[in-house]
Design a protein around this motif. Structure first.
Motif, short mmCIF file in Angstrom:
data_model
loop_
_atom_site.label_atom_id
_atom_site.label_comp_id
_atom_site.label_asym_id
_atom_site.label_seq_id
_atom_site.Cartn_x
_atom_site.Cartn_y
_atom_site.Cartn_z
N ILE A 298 0.84 -1.20 0.00
CA ILE A 298 0.00 0.00 0.00
C ILE A 298 0.88 1.25 0.00
CG2 ILE A 298 -1.67 1.36 1.36
CD1 ILE A 298 -2.94 -1.03 -0.12
N LYS A 299 1.92 1.26 0.81
CA LYS A 299 2.83 2.42 0.85
C LYS A 299 3.50 2.63 -0.50
CE LYS A 299 3.62 2.22 5.79
NZ LYS A 299 4.46 1.74 6.87
N LYS A 300 3.96 1.56 -1.13
CA LYS A 300 4.59 1.66 -2.46
C LYS A 300 3.59 2.19 -3.48
CE LYS A 300 7.95 -2.11 -2.18
NZ LYS A 300 8.30 -3.45 -2.69
N PHE A 301 2.37 1.66 -3.43
CA PHE A 301 1.34 2.10 -4.37
C PHE A 301 1.05 3.58 -4.21
CE2 PHE A 301 -3.08 2.92 -5.51
CZ PHE A 301 -3.06 2.54 -6.84
N LEU A 302 0.85 4.04 -2.99
CA LEU A 302 0.52 5.44 -2.75
C LEU A 302 1.68 6.36 -3.08
CD1 LEU A 302 -1.63 5.12 0.50
CD2 LEU A 302 -2.41 5.61 -1.85
N ALA A 303 2.92 5.90 -2.87
CA ALA A 303 4.09 6.71 -3.24
C ALA A 303 4.15 6.88 -4.75
CB ALA A 303 5.37 6.06 -2.71
N ALA A 304 3.77 5.83 -5.49
CA ALA A 304 3.80 5.88 -6.95
C ALA A 304 2.60 6.62 -7.53
CB ALA A 304 3.87 4.46 -7.52
N HIS A 305 1.52 6.70 -6.75
CA HIS A 305 0.27 7.31 -7.23
C HIS A 305 -0.31 8.28 -6.20
CE1 HIS A 305 0.39 4.60 -10.62
NE2 HIS A 305 0.68 3.65 -9.77
N PRO A 306 0.37 9.38 -5.95
CA PRO A 306 -0.10 10.33 -4.92
C PRO A 306 -1.45 10.96 -5.27
CG PRO A 306 1.72 11.27 -6.16
CD PRO A 306 1.59 9.83 -6.59
N GLU A 307 -1.86 10.90 -6.54
CA GLU A 307 -3.16 11.46 -6.92
C GLU A 307 -4.32 10.75 -6.23
OE1 GLU A 307 -2.38 8.23 -10.05
OE2 GLU A 307 -1.19 9.59 -8.84
N ILE A 308 -4.09 9.55 -5.75
CA ILE A 308 -5.14 8.78 -5.08
C ILE A 308 -5.58 9.48 -3.79
CG2 ILE A 308 -5.68 6.57 -3.96
CD1 ILE A 308 -5.32 6.33 -6.99
N ILE A 309 -4.64 10.10 -3.11
CA ILE A 309 -4.98 10.71 -1.82
C ILE A 309 -5.20 12.22 -1.91
CG2 ILE A 309 -4.06 8.96 -0.27
CD1 ILE A 309 -1.42 10.41 -0.23
N SER A 310 -4.98 12.80 -3.08
CA SER A 310 -5.17 14.26 -3.19
C SER A 310 -6.56 14.61 -3.66
CB SER A 310 -4.13 14.85 -4.13
OG SER A 310 -4.23 14.30 -5.43
#
Length: 179
Positions: free
Chosen positions: A167-179
């Protein structure tokens, strides 16, 4: 990002496991499409298949995908065949973000052999028969899965630590998910 995230991939690739963990990490609602269908129709997906046939199940699945897909701030784990029927992949690409959980055939085969009792389509099959079914299924469905906006590995979803790291790797690669 309020648009839904649709997680797609073959049986036992980790859609539900990854989807639940991702939803918790980003504060979104998680929907497993098969469970959603079962709750709405007060029966199991297996029973719908057995009593009404695959064509009727796929019609129901498409309608429920479009219903759940209208919710905002959701992560939806789709059935393995969902993207392959009734223009569902086009709908998901237009409506939200699509994530193909690309898991190796070996990993999915191992998971299916270990948990075959939970998978009616794999029950009673030998490990070699499961391996063949996975290979054939992936070959048929990969053209649909490959259209996803994002591709991420589901191989490392075996325990809590691996899930957390993924999950951490995914979110680091895709920060648009949390913005």
């Amino acid at each position: 990002m309020t648009r839904p995230i649709f997680i797609i991939g073959y049986m036992a690739c980790g859609k539900t496991t990854f989807g639940k963990a991702l939803a918790q990490a980003v504060g979104k609602q998680f929907i497993d499409l098969d469970f959603y269908i079962e709750q709405r129709f007060h029966t199991t997906v297996s029973r719908i298949f057995a009593e009404k046939g695959e064509q009727e199940f796929r019609r129901i699945e498409s309608a429920m995908l479009r219903e759940a897909g209208e919710f905002e701030n959701t992560i939806i784990a789709c059935g393995g065949g969902t993207p392959c029927f009734n223009g569902n992949m086009d709908y998901m690409l237009e409506r939200g973000l699509t994530l193909f959980l690309d898991t190796s055939a070996e990993c999915m085969t191992r998971r299916l052999v270990e948990n075959s009792s939970r998978r009616p389509l794999m029950a009673g099959k030998t490990p070699e028969e499961v391996r063949e079914a996975v290979a054939d299924g992936l070959t048929a469905r990969l053209p649909h899965y490959s259209r996803a906006t994002i591709r991420f590995s589901g191989d490392d979803l075996e325990d809590r630590r691996q899930i957390s790291v993924s999950i951490k790797k995914f979110l680091a690669a895709h920060p648009e998910i949390i913005s």
